[in-house]
Enzyme design. Structure first.
Site, PDB file in Angstrom:
ATOM      1  N   VAL A  35       0.830  -1.195   0.000  1.00  0.00           N
ATOM      2  CA  VAL A  35       0.000   0.000   0.000  1.00  0.00           C
ATOM      3  C   VAL A  35       0.867   1.249   0.000  1.00  0.00           C
ATOM      4  O   VAL A  35       0.589   2.236  -0.683  1.00  0.00           O
ATOM      5  CB  VAL A  35      -0.935  -0.011   1.226  1.00  0.00           C
ATOM      6  CG1 VAL A  35      -1.696   1.296   1.326  1.00  0.00           C
ATOM      7  CG2 VAL A  35      -1.886  -1.176   1.149  1.00  0.00           C
ATOM      8  N   ALA A  36       1.966   1.183   0.739  1.00  0.00           N
ATOM      9  CA  ALA A  36       2.863   2.335   0.795  1.00  0.00           C
ATOM     10  C   ALA A  36       3.471   2.614  -0.566  1.00  0.00           C
ATOM     11  O   ALA A  36       3.684   3.755  -0.959  1.00  0.00           O
ATOM     12  CB  ALA A  36       3.973   2.075   1.811  1.00  0.00           C
TER      13      ALA A  36
ATOM     14  N   ASP B  40      -5.460  33.853 -36.642  1.00  0.00           N
ATOM     15  CA  ASP B  40      -6.129  34.682 -37.640  1.00  0.00           C
ATOM     16  C   ASP B  40      -5.743  36.115 -37.389  1.00  0.00           C
ATOM     17  O   ASP B  40      -5.393  36.465 -36.270  1.00  0.00           O
ATOM     18  CB  ASP B  40      -7.645  34.601 -37.432  1.00  0.00           C
ATOM     19  CG  ASP B  40      -8.227  33.359 -38.049  1.00  0.00           C
ATOM     20  OD1 ASP B  40      -7.596  32.818 -38.953  1.00  0.00           O
ATOM     21  OD2 ASP B  40      -9.310  32.951 -37.602  1.00  0.00           O
TER      22      ASP B  40
HETATM   23  P1  ATP Z   1      -8.615  36.369 -41.227  1.00  0.00           P
HETATM   24  O1  ATP Z   1      -8.414  35.042 -41.851  1.00  0.00           O
HETATM   25  O2  ATP Z   1      -7.424  36.892 -40.540  1.00  0.00           O
HETATM   26  O3  ATP Z   1      -9.846  36.484 -40.394  1.00  0.00           O
HETATM   27  P2  ATP Z   1      -9.898  37.699 -43.368  1.00  0.00           P
HETATM   28  O4  ATP Z   1     -11.094  38.137 -42.618  1.00  0.00           O
HETATM   29  O5  ATP Z   1      -9.336  38.660 -44.330  1.00  0.00           O
HETATM   30  O6  ATP Z   1      -8.717  37.351 -42.454  1.00  0.00           O
HETATM   31  P3  ATP Z   1     -11.517  35.941 -44.864  1.00  0.00           P
HETATM   32  O7  ATP Z   1     -12.719  36.203 -44.051  1.00  0.00           O
HETATM   33  O8  ATP Z   1     -11.258  34.596 -45.396  1.00  0.00           O
HETATM   34  O9  ATP Z   1     -10.223  36.356 -44.091  1.00  0.00           O
HETATM   35  O10 ATP Z   1     -11.583  36.950 -46.076  1.00  0.00           O
HETATM   36  C1  ATP Z   1     -10.731  36.836 -47.174  1.00  0.00           C
HETATM   37  C2  ATP Z   1     -10.872  38.043 -48.067  1.00  0.00           C
HETATM   38  O11 ATP Z   1     -12.176  38.089 -48.615  1.00  0.00           O
HETATM   39  C3  ATP Z   1     -10.708  39.350 -47.325  1.00  0.00           C
HETATM   40  O12 ATP Z   1      -9.381  39.751 -47.283  1.00  0.00           O
HETATM   41  C4  ATP Z   1     -11.535  40.308 -48.157  1.00  0.00           C
HETATM   42  O13 ATP Z   1     -10.780  40.812 -49.229  1.00  0.00           O
HETATM   43  C5  ATP Z   1     -12.628  39.429 -48.697  1.00  0.00           C
HETATM   44  N1  ATP Z   1     -13.837  39.577 -47.883  1.00  0.00           N
HETATM   45  C6  ATP Z   1     -13.952  39.482 -46.544  1.00  0.00           C
HETATM   46  N2  ATP Z   1     -15.205  39.646 -46.150  1.00  0.00           N
HETATM   47  C7  ATP Z   1     -15.929  39.854 -47.254  1.00  0.00           C
HETATM   48  C8  ATP Z   1     -17.302  40.064 -47.515  1.00  0.00           C
HETATM   49  N3  ATP Z   1     -18.201  40.114 -46.539  1.00  0.00           N
HETATM   50  N4  ATP Z   1     -17.683  40.255 -48.785  1.00  0.00           N
HETATM   51  C9  ATP Z   1     -16.792  40.206 -49.774  1.00  0.00           C
HETATM   52  N5  ATP Z   1     -15.505  40.001 -49.604  1.00  0.00           N
HETATM   53  C10 ATP Z   1     -15.054  39.824 -48.370  1.00  0.00           C
END
Ligand code: ATP
Length: 881
Positions: A278-279, A325
């Site tokens: 046990v120890a 991100d």
């Molecule tokens: P992270 O990955 O750091 O969040 P991010 O937001 O730029 O970066 P995504 O959301 O994949 O990454 O967007 C990629 C690209 O798409 C952006 O850099 C932008 O140019 C374009 N984008 C982002 N949001 C929109 C949107 N709502 N409508 C159209 N194009 C967009």
């Protein structure tokens, strides 16, 4: 069956409105009537079951055997003590388990699903549990379907239903479909089922079944929660436990043979051998690890992280690369447009002359947009606000030019497109990453007129993208196509661009620096433009030169070998798509890194799963990302990862301290017993003594070490521990053996002190034979054993205090900085005092009552391990200087 009905029929049956949903009141009534939308949870264990579980342990069986033997020998008090100690241990075990479970339970509550519903015409978020039949539920990409739904609307809606059908390819859904006859679950295209995931598009549907009545609820067998995994550390400890148990059995057998050879009382030796076993077995270990992990999980919630899997806490401490991100995690995700590119020129906000082209661009930004001025994606909000400064309002535009169809945004295409009606014809509007949009343009609007897009124009636009991105602006382009009948992303007319600033988070820079000190690399991974990404990375201290940036296009061209080489120096990955992230994680892992990776979108799930620690965003993250993650950041903040890693490192340190403490204590007990028995003198400790120390006095200090507060700045100055590093790395074995031997030495010294006094008092020469002879006298043996028992019990308390930091003086780490340790010390002292002073315990443990003088002497002797600790600390400080 609902798949065979039209939307109207379903609405009629559930007495609901397919556009405005139920009223809040009606929903309340139905909730009351039908109950919560919950799948049946696994039954909770009863208290009796919990106790039974604690007692179902091979070690406990051994103890029962020992109790049985004691009864056979008419040693009733021993039997009672053994049983009492077993019972107390089970109680402590049940309490600890309950505490750990509560911590995990409250975590589960925090990660409960939410659903977006339309009630009384208003969109709102409610706990998914409160959905009722007839509720109108909104679905969008990344969301988990919260109940069974008959779809009433859908745009490019795709749902992954593998949990139900086993088919992992997402199914396209359609609200207008009506099945003519009975069809399989996988073919019910107008239905969405609970626990499946939306991978694309948007839509909404009416709840047709909740809780156990849903399709998933019917296959109830599937729902039982995944069993708790053992963490790597727990696994290693149980392996260690097995080795120690085997050693113990071997030692006991050896001892038993020895006793038989020495012609001792066989039965008594049997009990001693059992108590020695046990120890040797560190029974407190697994419990300490579980409770320490569970407590830390509760602590981490306060620091903004929800740990979804217990093993992650451990892994956190070994993280060597953090991939994050950019938007929202390293930056504030507060977008403000500061510049526009129109008619061949960059213009600075707010004083922009829009003209005809500009107005079209603003119209494009308003119509191709899912946000409102207050809610939605910050990128889109900033564009609506920009349009407002140019006199263009989103509501009015949408009223005049309603949307007919759309291609929703995704991180692979990096753009979105809508089809709007303008007068009698349709116009398709696209907005997105400028380099991507530009590739799809064949004409350009200049002063309101559409002209062919020439090489010169492209070059100019490229230069503008570089200039704007170089100023850390996120750039979005707008484009359109006239005379079309479907949303299109081909042969577009380039309209212009907007550049928005998204300031880095203030805390992020400090966190990056802290990581550098802790030899943890930060890598930025973003969908944004290389120049924008690099500009932000430089501000944050993540990258110093452009050479540390790798774009998605470059990544595509590299094979895995080259990526593995380049990744050592890489700090920024830009314009990457989610599937690139998986390659990045793999390359980092194959280079020997323990990788943490953040993610929020639907497509991030694979990379979150393949990272050692997948971190999902609590605010902006989708249900899919959250489900795939090991950990959730409730505030989406990069700096929180630093605190989590610090906590992870601290936990590992603490568990290490606990383990070394428990093992050295056990080793001390074995060494004491073994030395005495090998020398042919009576055993210095009764089996009840060993049990008492092991299961009662040792547990609290071990726990106190487990929740010790470490100096965070010191923890974060060391490089991360190597994966697979032994718990005993860095002198662990030395401390275990050294303190074990020391404790044995002082316990034996205490033991011998009594016969020595008697022998010298009688004028006999001191020898082992003389000692053996006087120890045969009951009173002498009893007092000697009490001495050994007291010193052993107390020395472990002193030892625990020193173990808080093996290299630093207790006066420097602070005497009361760990309140639980102070409590454990005081409690241990009282317990030890009780066994020798409270009459019925004295009888039970057959101890001798001690005088204050004796107490003083034994306390001094017991403090030797702490004294040794101080000497070691002094030597360490001097040699460090
Ligand atoms: P992270 O990955 O750091 O969040 P991010 O937001 O730029 O970066 P995504 O959301 O994949 O990454 O967007 C990629 C690209 O798409 C952006 O850099 C932008 O140019 C374009 N984008 C982002 N949001 C929109 C949107 N709502 N409508 C159209 N194009 C967009």
């Amino acid at each position: 069956m609902y798949e065979n009905k039209t939307i109207e029929e379903v609405c009629r049956q559930f007495e609901c409105n397919g556009r405005t949903g139920l009223t809040q009141e009606e929903a309340g009534i139905r909730l009351e009537h039908y109950g919560k939308n919950m799948l049946r949870e696994a039954k909770k264990k009863t208290l009796a079951q919990r106790f039974a579980e604690q007692l179902c342990d091979s070690l406990i069986f051994v103890l029962f055997a020992a109790a049985g033997i004691s009864i056979m020998l008419h040693e009733y008090s021993d039997a009672v003590i053994i049983l009492a100690v077993v019972a107390m241990n089970a109680v402590v075990g049940v309490i600890q388990e309950g505490k750990a479970e509560k911590a995990l339970e409250s975590l589960r509550k925090m990660t409960k699903l939410e659903a977006v519903v339309i009630r009384g015409g208003r969109e709102m978020t409610v706990p998914a549990e409160e959905l009722v039949l007839g509720d109108l539920v909104v679905l969008d990409a990344g969301r988990q379907v919260p109940a069974d739904l008959r779809l009433v609307q859908g745009a490019n809606l795709k749902i992954e239903e593998s949990a139900l059908t086993g088919e992992s390819v997402p199914v396209s859904k359609s609200s207008t479909f009506v099945a003519a006859s009975e069809v399989q679950v996988g073919d019910r295209k107008n239905m969405a089922f609970m626990t499946s995931y939306v991978t694309n598009g948007r839509g909404c549907g009416i709840v047709t079944a909740t809780g156990m009545a849903t399709e998933i609820g019917r296959i109830a067998a599937l729902i039982h929660e995944a069993p708790e995994e053992e963490t790597p550390l727990q696994k290693r400890l149980s392996d260690l436990g097995k080795v120690l148990s085997l050693t113990a059995v071997f030692l006991c057998a050896l001892l038993f043979v020895l006793a038989v050879v020495q012609k001792r009382d066989v039965m008594e030796m049997l009990i001693t051998a059992i108590s020695l076993a046990v120890a040797a077995v560190p029974e407190g270990l697994p419990a300490v690890v579980t409770i320490v992990l569970a407590l830390s999980v509760t602590r981490m919630v306060k620091a903004g992280t929800i740990v979804r899997r217990l093993p992650s806490v451990e892994t956190l401490g070994a993280v060597s690369v953090v991939c994050s991100d950019k938007t929202g995690t390293l930056t504030k995700n507060e977008m403000t447009v500061t510049a526009c590119y129109l008619d061949g020129r960059i213009r600075e906000a707010p004083a922009i002359e829009y003209g005809k082209t500009g107005n079209r661009l603003l119209t494009c930004f308003c119509l191709c947009n899912d946000a409102t001025e207050e809610t939605g994606d910050p990128t889109e909000i900033s564009l609506i606000r920009l349009a407002g400064t140019g006199g263009i309002r989103k509501e009015r535009e949408e009223r005049e030019k309603p949307r007919y169809a759309e291609l929703s945004f995704d991180s692979d295409r990096k753009m979105m497109t809508t089809l709007n009606r303008e007068g009698k014809s349709y116009v398709s509007y696209t907005k997105g990453a400028p380099d991507e949009v530009l590739k799809r343009c064949t004409s350009i609007m200049k002063d309101g007129k559409v002209q062919p897009l020439e090489g010169r124009d492209r070059k100019k636009i490229q230069e503008a993208i570089e200039t704007m991105s170089g100023r850390a602006l996120r750039v979005l382009a707008g484009a359109m196509a006239e005379g079309v009948t479907k949303p299109t992303e081909k042969n577009l007319v380039f309209l212009g661009m907007a550049g928005m600033i998204d300031p880095p988070r203030d805390e992020a820079k400090a966190a990056v620096e802290a990581f550098k000190r802790a030899s943890v690399r930060t890598v930025m991974i973003t969908g944004d433009h290389v120049d924008t990404a690099f500009a932000i990375a430089r501000q944050l201290g993540i990258a110093e030169e452009k050479g540390q940036c790798i774009s998605g296009a470059e990544l595509e061209r590299m094979d895995d070998g080259e990526l593995k080489k380049r990744i050592r120096n890489a700090a920024v990955f830009a314009r990457v798509s989610p599937d690139h992230k998986v390659r990045i994680v793999r390359a980092l892992k194959s280079d020997g890194n323990i990788t943490a990776m953040t993610g929020d979108g639907v497509n991030d799930a694979p990379s979150l799963k393949s990272a050692d620690i997948g971190i999902a965003m609590g605010k902006t993250g989708t249900d899919v990302a959250r489900q795939a993650s090991d950990m959730i950041l409730t505030d989406d903040n990069f700096a929180t990862i630093e605190r989590a890693i610090e906590e992870g490192r601290g936990i590992y340190e603490n568990i290490k301290k606990s383990v070394i403490f428990l093992l050295s204590s056990n080793f001390g007990e074995i060494a004491t017993m073994f030395a005495a028995i090998a020398a042919g003198i009576p055993s210095p400790l009764k089996s009840s003594h060993i049990l008492w120390i092991n299961l009662i006095t040792d547990s609290l200090p071990a726990l106190a070490l487990g929740v010790d507060k470490n100096d965070g700045s010191l923890l974060m100055k060391k490089p991360p521990r190597k994966p697979g590093e032994s718990l005993f790395a860095g002198g662990g074995w030395f401390y275990t053996v050294f303190y074990g031997l020391l404790i044995a030495a002082i316990s034996l010294a205490a033991f011998f002190r009594v016969p020595w006094e008697v022998v010298t008092g009688r004028g006999v020469e001191f020898s082992l034979t003389a000692v053996s002879a006087v120890l045969r006298e009951e009173a002498v043996l009893c007092r000697a054993q009490t001495y050994a028992f007291t010193v052993l019990g107390l020395s472990e308390l002193f030892h625990a205090v020193g173990m808080r930091n093996v290299e630093v003086s207790i006066f420097r780490s602070g005497l009361f900085t760990n309140p639980l340790m102070a409590v454990a010390f005081a409690a241990g002292l009282c317990l030890q005092f009780a066994v020798t002073e409270i009459p019925f315990l004295v009888d039970a443990f057959r101890t001798a009552v001690l005088s204050p003088g004796e107490w003083g002497f034994l306390l001094l002797l017991a403090a030797v391990p702490l004294l040794a600790h101080e000497v070691i600390a002094l030597v360490k400080t001097i040699t460090k200087r």
